[in-house]
Design an enzyme around this catalytic site. Sequence first.
Site, PDB file in Angstrom:
ATOM      1  N   HIS A   1     -32.325 -44.778  70.143  1.00 41.52           N
ATOM      2  CA  HIS A   1     -33.191 -44.488  69.017  1.00 41.52           C
ATOM      3  C   HIS A   1     -32.383 -44.467  67.727  1.00 41.52           C
ATOM      4  O   HIS A   1     -31.177 -44.334  67.740  1.00 41.52           O
ATOM      5  CB  HIS A   1     -33.922 -43.151  69.196  1.00 41.52           C
ATOM      6  CG  HIS A   1     -33.011 -41.968  69.237  1.00 41.52           C
ATOM      7  ND1 HIS A   1     -32.453 -41.493  70.406  1.00 41.52           N
ATOM      8  CD2 HIS A   1     -32.537 -41.169  68.246  1.00 41.52           C
ATOM      9  CE1 HIS A   1     -31.687 -40.456  70.129  1.00 41.52           C
ATOM     10  NE2 HIS A   1     -31.721 -40.233  68.830  1.00 41.52           N
TER      11      HIS A   1
ATOM     12  N   HIS B   1     -25.481 -51.667  59.717  1.00 42.35           N
ATOM     13  CA  HIS B   1     -26.919 -51.744  59.948  1.00 42.35           C
ATOM     14  C   HIS B   1     -27.238 -51.606  61.424  1.00 42.35           C
ATOM     15  O   HIS B   1     -26.359 -51.655  62.273  1.00 42.35           O
ATOM     16  CB  HIS B   1     -27.508 -53.042  59.386  1.00 42.35           C
ATOM     17  CG  HIS B   1     -27.149 -54.278  60.149  1.00 42.35           C
ATOM     18  ND1 HIS B   1     -26.003 -55.003  59.901  1.00 42.35           N
ATOM     19  CD2 HIS B   1     -27.777 -54.922  61.161  1.00 42.35           C
ATOM     20  CE1 HIS B   1     -25.952 -56.040  60.727  1.00 42.35           C
ATOM     21  NE2 HIS B   1     -27.015 -56.013  61.515  1.00 42.35           N
TER      22      HIS B   1
ATOM     23  N   GLU C   1     -32.315 -53.404  60.075  1.00 42.35           N
ATOM     24  CA  GLU C   1     -32.643 -54.827  60.127  1.00 42.35           C
ATOM     25  C   GLU C   1     -33.853 -55.006  61.027  1.00 42.35           C
ATOM     26  O   GLU C   1     -33.852 -54.592  62.184  1.00 42.35           O
ATOM     27  CB  GLU C   1     -31.454 -55.614  60.691  1.00 42.35           C
ATOM     28  CG  GLU C   1     -31.744 -57.076  60.927  1.00 42.35           C
ATOM     29  CD  GLU C   1     -30.605 -57.790  61.644  1.00 42.35           C
ATOM     30  OE1 GLU C   1     -30.874 -58.844  62.231  1.00 42.35           O
ATOM     31  OE2 GLU C   1     -29.459 -57.289  61.635  1.00 42.35           O
TER      32      GLU C   1
ATOM     33  N   GLU D   1     -35.971 -40.690  65.661  1.00 42.30           N
ATOM     34  CA  GLU D   1     -35.844 -39.237  65.659  1.00 42.30           C
ATOM     35  C   GLU D   1     -35.865 -38.725  64.228  1.00 42.30           C
ATOM     36  O   GLU D   1     -35.207 -39.284  63.359  1.00 42.30           O
ATOM     37  CB  GLU D   1     -34.522 -38.825  66.326  1.00 42.30           C
ATOM     38  CG  GLU D   1     -34.285 -37.342  66.362  1.00 42.30           C
ATOM     39  CD  GLU D   1     -32.969 -36.962  67.017  1.00 42.30           C
ATOM     40  OE1 GLU D   1     -32.715 -35.764  67.135  1.00 42.30           O
ATOM     41  OE2 GLU D   1     -32.193 -37.875  67.405  1.00 42.30           O
TER      42      GLU D   1
END
Length: 121
Positions: free
Chosen positions: A74, A6, A55, A116
């Site tokens: 990002h 995550h 998360e 992105e």
Amino acid sequence: MLTLNHFNFNVSNLERSLQFYQEALGLREVQRKAPEDGRFIIVFLGDGKTDFRLELTWLRDHPQPYDLGECEFHLAMQAEDYDAAHARHKAMGCICYENQEMGIYFISDPDGYWIEIIPAR
């Protein structure tokens, strides 16, 4: 061998962020953790196709906006229908940067995190 699990973004308004991620990216809540004292809430979002999770962490004792520095990090998401995703994000007003030469663009979430968007290759 390690595998990706995550990625975390801390958010200032959890409900606003949950709405954004559902509307903009189709992510849905798959797990939530919150202690009884209410000092934090952690929500994991999934795309329904992969095991990777985003998360979102809300901290009660952090009322100020997060300092994202120069935002040199990002999250990237692949769009099955790039043109439809671009149209939805343009209508939402969340596109913050486009690189037409590379065929990608970025959206900004309510806390200023960049995501992105890349086409399926």
